[in-house]
Design an enzyme around this catalytic site. Structure first.
Site, mmCIF file in Angstrom:
data_model
loop_
_atom_site.group_PDB
_atom_site.id
_atom_site.type_symbol
_atom_site.label_atom_id
_atom_site.label_comp_id
_atom_site.label_asym_id
_atom_site.label_seq_id
_atom_site.Cartn_x
_atom_site.Cartn_y
_atom_site.Cartn_z
ATOM 1 N N HIS A 15 35.735 35.791 35.558
ATOM 2 C CA HIS A 15 35.020 36.019 34.306
ATOM 3 C C HIS A 15 35.990 35.800 33.151
ATOM 4 O O HIS A 15 37.102 35.302 33.357
ATOM 5 C CB HIS A 15 34.364 37.411 34.296
ATOM 6 C CG HIS A 15 35.352 38.541 34.335
ATOM 7 N ND1 HIS A 15 35.968 39.026 33.217
ATOM 8 C CD2 HIS A 15 35.838 39.259 35.365
ATOM 9 C CE1 HIS A 15 36.785 40.010 33.538
ATOM 10 N NE2 HIS A 15 36.723 40.164 34.858
ATOM 11 N N ALA A 16 35.606 36.149 31.945
ATOM 12 C CA ALA A 16 36.372 35.772 30.748
ATOM 13 C C ALA A 16 37.824 36.253 30.740
ATOM 14 O O ALA A 16 38.720 35.493 30.389
ATOM 15 C CB ALA A 16 35.648 36.263 29.493
#
Length: 86
Positions: A15-16
């Site tokens: 994810h980010a």
């Protein structure tokens, strides 16, 4: 060209937050490194491309690089992914 398979151990996947750490790390490598998952290929220095892979914990990624320092770059990114936390 060198390639290496690695298993993603990060419990939260790509994810980010972990993607941004990978991008920052990859920008310091001597050549461009790519990550591939389920037929999708991403430049390790592009957060959008990494996020588009959708890799989760336990995913098998194929790392590759071509050019001067390719072996060193793949080895370094592999080691980084082994300790990556999100």
């Amino acid at each position: 060209m060198i390639q290496r398979q690695v298993v993603l151990k990060n419990k939260t996947g790509l994810h980010a937050r972990p993607a941004s750490k990978i991008v920052a790390f990859a920008k310091e490598l001597p050549c461009r490194v790519y990550m591939e998952y389920e037929g999708k290929k991403a430049a390790a220095d592009s957060i959008l491309q990494i996020l588009s892979l959708g890799a989760k914990e336990g995913s098998v990624l194929l790392l590759s690089a071509d050019g001067e320092g390719d072996k060193h770059s793949v080895e370094k990114l592999d080691a980084f992914l082994q300790i990556l936390e999100g």
